[in-house]
Motif scaffolding. Structure first.
Motif, PDB file in Angstrom:
ATOM      1  N   PHE A  19       0.871  -1.191   0.000  1.00  0.00           N
ATOM      2  CA  PHE A  19       0.000   0.000   0.000  1.00  0.00           C
ATOM      3  C   PHE A  19       0.901   1.231   0.000  1.00  0.00           C
ATOM      4  O   PHE A  19       1.818   1.353   0.791  1.00  0.00           O
ATOM      5  CB  PHE A  19      -0.939  -0.007   1.220  1.00  0.00           C
ATOM      6  N   LYS A  20       0.630   2.117  -0.941  1.00  0.00           N
ATOM      7  CA  LYS A  20       1.500   3.290  -1.112  1.00  0.00           C
ATOM      8  C   LYS A  20       0.854   4.561  -0.580  1.00  0.00           C
ATOM      9  O   LYS A  20       1.476   5.616  -0.556  1.00  0.00           O
ATOM     10  CB  LYS A  20       1.819   3.492  -2.607  1.00  0.00           C
ATOM     11  N   SER A  21      -0.401   4.469  -0.209  1.00  0.00           N
ATOM     12  CA  SER A  21      -1.111   5.644   0.284  1.00  0.00           C
ATOM     13  C   SER A  21      -1.974   5.204   1.470  1.00  0.00           C
ATOM     14  O   SER A  21      -2.875   4.379   1.306  1.00  0.00           O
ATOM     15  CB  SER A  21      -1.965   6.202  -0.861  1.00  0.00           C
ATOM     16  N   ILE A  22      -1.658   5.740   2.636  1.00  0.00           N
ATOM     17  CA  ILE A  22      -2.406   5.373   3.842  1.00  0.00           C
ATOM     18  C   ILE A  22      -2.937   6.643   4.504  1.00  0.00           C
ATOM     19  O   ILE A  22      -2.162   7.503   4.945  1.00  0.00           O
ATOM     20  CB  ILE A  22      -1.526   4.571   4.828  1.00  0.00           C
ATOM     21  N   ILE A  23      -4.260   6.765   4.522  1.00  0.00           N
ATOM     22  CA  ILE A  23      -4.904   7.890   5.192  1.00  0.00           C
ATOM     23  C   ILE A  23      -5.098   7.447   6.636  1.00  0.00           C
ATOM     24  O   ILE A  23      -5.843   6.498   6.908  1.00  0.00           O
ATOM     25  CB  ILE A  23      -6.301   8.202   4.584  1.00  0.00           C
ATOM     26  N   LEU A  24      -4.401   8.112   7.548  1.00  0.00           N
ATOM     27  CA  LEU A  24      -4.423   7.714   8.953  1.00  0.00           C
ATOM     28  C   LEU A  24      -5.297   8.707   9.720  1.00  0.00           C
ATOM     29  O   LEU A  24      -4.898   9.852   9.942  1.00  0.00           O
ATOM     30  CB  LEU A  24      -2.985   7.717   9.486  1.00  0.00           C
ATOM     31  N   ALA A  25      -6.494   8.268  10.093  1.00  0.00           N
ATOM     32  CA  ALA A  25      -7.471   9.190  10.678  1.00  0.00           C
ATOM     33  C   ALA A  25      -7.669   8.901  12.156  1.00  0.00           C
ATOM     34  O   ALA A  25      -7.896   7.750  12.540  1.00  0.00           O
ATOM     35  CB  ALA A  25      -8.805   9.036   9.947  1.00  0.00           C
ATOM     36  N   ASN A  26      -7.594   9.950  12.954  1.00  0.00           N
ATOM     37  CA  ASN A  26      -7.758   9.745  14.397  1.00  0.00           C
ATOM     38  C   ASN A  26      -8.447  10.939  15.037  1.00  0.00           C
ATOM     39  O   ASN A  26      -8.326  12.066  14.565  1.00  0.00           O
ATOM     40  CB  ASN A  26      -6.375   9.549  15.045  1.00  0.00           C
ATOM     41  N   ARG A  27      -9.196  10.646  16.127  1.00  0.00           N
ATOM     42  CA  ARG A  27      -9.826  11.740  16.893  1.00  0.00           C
ATOM     43  C   ARG A  27      -8.755  12.748  17.311  1.00  0.00           C
ATOM     44  O   ARG A  27      -8.888  13.938  17.083  1.00  0.00           O
ATOM     45  CB  ARG A  27     -10.528  11.142  18.126  1.00  0.00           C
ATOM     46  N   THR A  28      -7.691  12.239  17.896  1.00  0.00           N
ATOM     47  CA  THR A  28      -6.587  13.107  18.303  1.00  0.00           C
ATOM     48  C   THR A  28      -5.579  13.123  17.159  1.00  0.00           C
ATOM     49  O   THR A  28      -4.771  12.192  17.002  1.00  0.00           O
ATOM     50  CB  THR A  28      -5.929  12.552  19.590  1.00  0.00           C
ATOM     51  N   VAL A  29      -5.641  14.170  16.339  1.00  0.00           N
ATOM     52  CA  VAL A  29      -4.838  14.185  15.106  1.00  0.00           C
ATOM     53  C   VAL A  29      -3.338  14.154  15.422  1.00  0.00           C
ATOM     54  O   VAL A  29      -2.543  13.569  14.691  1.00  0.00           O
ATOM     55  CB  VAL A  29      -5.207  15.408  14.235  1.00  0.00           C
ATOM     56  N   LYS A  30      -2.985  14.737  16.571  1.00  0.00           N
ATOM     57  CA  LYS A  30      -1.571  14.754  16.991  1.00  0.00           C
ATOM     58  C   LYS A  30      -1.017  13.328  17.083  1.00  0.00           C
ATOM     59  O   LYS A  30       0.135  13.065  16.762  1.00  0.00           O
ATOM     60  CB  LYS A  30      -1.469  15.428  18.372  1.00  0.00           C
ATOM     61  N   ARG A  31      -1.871  12.424  17.535  1.00  0.00           N
ATOM     62  CA  ARG A  31      -1.443  11.027  17.669  1.00  0.00           C
ATOM     63  C   ARG A  31      -1.253  10.369  16.294  1.00  0.00           C
ATOM     64  O   ARG A  31      -0.387   9.513  16.122  1.00  0.00           O
ATOM     65  CB  ARG A  31      -2.497  10.250  18.458  1.00  0.00           C
ATOM     66  N   ALA A  32      -2.057  10.782  15.347  1.00  0.00           N
ATOM     67  CA  ALA A  32      -1.894  10.262  13.980  1.00  0.00           C
ATOM     68  C   ALA A  32      -0.569  10.766  13.400  1.00  0.00           C
ATOM     69  O   ALA A  32       0.157  10.021  12.735  1.00  0.00           O
ATOM     70  CB  ALA A  32      -3.067  10.700  13.108  1.00  0.00           C
ATOM     71  N   HIS A  33      -0.243  12.025  13.688  1.00  0.00           N
ATOM     72  CA  HIS A  33       1.045  12.574  13.237  1.00  0.00           C
ATOM     73  C   HIS A  33       2.198  11.807  13.888  1.00  0.00           C
ATOM     74  O   HIS A  33       3.199  11.499  13.238  1.00  0.00           O
ATOM     75  CB  HIS A  33       1.143  14.061  13.592  1.00  0.00           C
ATOM     76  N   ALA A  34       2.057  11.512  15.180  1.00  0.00           N
ATOM     77  CA  ALA A  34       3.127  10.799  15.898  1.00  0.00           C
ATOM     78  C   ALA A  34       3.351   9.419  15.287  1.00  0.00           C
ATOM     79  O   ALA A  34       4.496   8.976  15.132  1.00  0.00           O
ATOM     80  CB  ALA A  34       2.770  10.677  17.377  1.00  0.00           C
ATOM     81  N   LEU A  35       2.271   8.764  14.903  1.00  0.00           N
ATOM     82  CA  LEU A  35       2.405   7.430  14.299  1.00  0.00           C
ATOM     83  C   LEU A  35       3.045   7.523  12.908  1.00  0.00           C
ATOM     84  O   LEU A  35       3.909   6.718  12.555  1.00  0.00           O
ATOM     85  CB  LEU A  35       1.031   6.738  14.232  1.00  0.00           C
ATOM     86  N   ALA A  36       2.631   8.524  12.150  1.00  0.00           N
ATOM     87  CA  ALA A  36       3.248   8.735  10.829  1.00  0.00           C
ATOM     88  C   ALA A  36       4.742   9.023  10.993  1.00  0.00           C
ATOM     89  O   ALA A  36       5.574   8.506  10.229  1.00  0.00           O
ATOM     90  CB  ALA A  36       2.546   9.883  10.101  1.00  0.00           C
ATOM     91  N   ASP A  37       5.088   9.796  12.008  1.00  0.00           N
ATOM     92  CA  ASP A  37       6.503  10.101  12.260  1.00  0.00           C
ATOM     93  C   ASP A  37       7.269   8.826  12.633  1.00  0.00           C
ATOM     94  O   ASP A  37       8.414   8.633  12.219  1.00  0.00           O
ATOM     95  CB  ASP A  37       6.651  11.116  13.405  1.00  0.00           C
ATOM     96  N   HIS A  38       6.630   7.991  13.424  1.00  0.00           N
ATOM     97  CA  HIS A  38       7.266   6.735  13.844  1.00  0.00           C
ATOM     98  C   HIS A  38       7.706   5.922  12.627  1.00  0.00           C
ATOM     99  O   HIS A  38       8.747   5.270  12.642  1.00  0.00           O
ATOM    100  CB  HIS A  38       6.284   5.934  14.709  1.00  0.00           C
ATOM    101  N   PHE A  39       6.870   5.962  11.584  1.00  0.00           N
ATOM    102  CA  PHE A  39       7.140   5.155  10.388  1.00  0.00           C
ATOM    103  C   PHE A  39       7.772   5.968   9.256  1.00  0.00           C
ATOM    104  O   PHE A  39       7.833   5.476   8.115  1.00  0.00           O
ATOM    105  CB  PHE A  39       5.839   4.543   9.870  1.00  0.00           C
ATOM    106  N   SER A  40       8.253   7.172   9.536  1.00  0.00           N
ATOM    107  CA  SER A  40       8.654   8.046   8.426  1.00  0.00           C
ATOM    108  C   SER A  40       9.749   7.421   7.555  1.00  0.00           C
ATOM    109  O   SER A  40       9.667   7.458   6.322  1.00  0.00           O
ATOM    110  CB  SER A  40       9.069   9.425   8.938  1.00  0.00           C
ATOM    111  N   GLU A  41      10.766   6.823   8.187  1.00  0.00           N
ATOM    112  CA  GLU A  41      11.868   6.229   7.404  1.00  0.00           C
ATOM    113  C   GLU A  41      11.396   5.025   6.600  1.00  0.00           C
ATOM    114  O   GLU A  41      11.718   4.890   5.415  1.00  0.00           O
ATOM    115  CB  GLU A  41      12.981   5.762   8.347  1.00  0.00           C
TER     116      GLU A  41
END
Ligand code: ATR
Length: 291
Positions: free
Chosen positions: A155-177
């Motif tokens: 999957f090349k495109s993942i829309i990560l949706a969360n009530r607390t958007v900050k947490r979605a950003h943190a998860l995206a950052d976790h997987f950035s590399e």
């Protein structure tokens, strides 16, 4: 500690009363005629290091088991050897002792993928129309395992949706590399914003606890869902959540969450008891009877 003349394994958690794992593994032990037991142990967080030491030095006769809330991160921290998935996810749900060393793994990703492979075998097939897109609702521990799994399946495109958007950003950052290495874009959004991407989604996954018996309803409009979108939920009480019901009524293919629980248990059972068990309807019905 439950004694048996064979091998013993156990799930550790705090609290542990509601774990389905003893029923699940108990079924397989009986089905395959294996002498052994699978128990549940309530272990307070501060007692975890001593518990693991007791396994390593043989004072306690468990060859391994599962770890659930709140031990998934701590078990990884105590491990002598962790597999790639546990390291990537920063958490472990399966452990075993080998030559006095504590080994850990995380089988949640395996369980998620195995469940979809069984339910909709072509769910991750290449798309003629372009890149594979998933919408993942939620950004907790389960979401982390699922997002990782989706990257491993192209999957090349993942829309990560969360009530607390900050947490979605943190998860995206976790997987950035990892995302960069896999040419995958993980896009954090609110739950409401994510609805706008539904028309592009090949897969929609609910990883939140919304829709579970006793929890709030999941509010996510399926109005623009393409008929080809596969919809799955990690909630399995009820077995068919409102999200799955609505998607099925619309004609979409759906996969319920119970299979993820069943499939994630396979590698652990094989490790402890030496038999690769099968996920069957009989197992499913056995676990269902106690939900
Ligand atoms: P798990 O490890 O099972 O994923 P978790 O880490 O507690 O559990 O994550 C629970 C997920 O459900 C989160 O995405 C959480 O959203 P927040 O990060 O905003 O808390 C989501 N969730 C739980 N209750 C919710 C609610 N009432 N409304 C929206 N999202 C909810």
């Amino acid at each position: 500690m439950v004694e048996s003349t064979g091998k013993n394994a156990c799930v550790i958690g705090y609290p542990i009363k509601h774990s389905r794992s003893p029923r699940l593994h108990g079924f397989w032990l009986q089905h395959y005629g294996i002498e052994g037991c699978y128990a549940a142990e309530s272990i307070a967080p501060d007692a975890l290091p001593t518990f693991m030491d007791s396994l390593k030095n043989g004072t306690l006769q468990y060859c391994g088991g599962n770890a659930t809330i709140p031990h998934k991160e701590a078990v990884l921290a105590l491990a002598d050897h962790a597999d790639e998935t546990a390291k990537v996810l920063g958490a472990a749900n399966t452990y075993w002792v080998e030559d006095g060393a504590l080994h850990v793994s995380n089988t949640d990703t395996y369980g998620f993928l195995g469940n979809l492979d069984e339910g909709v075998p072509d769910w991750d097939a290449p798309k003629k129309s372009g890149i594979k897109t998933a919408i993942v609702l939620g950004a907790g521990g389960a979401s982390r395992a699922i997002v990782y799994g989706l990257m491993t399946r192209g999957f090349k495109s993942i829309i990560l949706a969360n009530r607390t958007v900050k947490r979605a950003h943190a998860l995206a950052d976790h997987f950035s590399e990892l995302a960069l290495a896999n040419d995958c874009k993980i896009m954090p959004h609110s739950l409401l914003q994510a609805e706008a991407y539904l028309s592009q989604a090949d897969l929609l996954v609910n990883t939140t606890s919304l829709g579970m018996v006793g929890q709030d309803d999941l509010v996510f409009s399926l109005k623009s869902i393409p008929i080809t979108t596969v919809v799955t939920d990690i909630v399995y009480t009820p077995l068919e959540t409102d999200l799955l019901k609505e998607a099925r009524a619309n004609g979409n293919r759906t996969v319920d969450g119970l299979g993820m629980l069943l499939h994630q248990a396979v590698p652990g059972f094989e490790k402890w008891f030496g038999v690769r068990p099968e996920v069957t309807d009989a197992l499913r019905n056995h676990v269902l009877q106690d939900l």
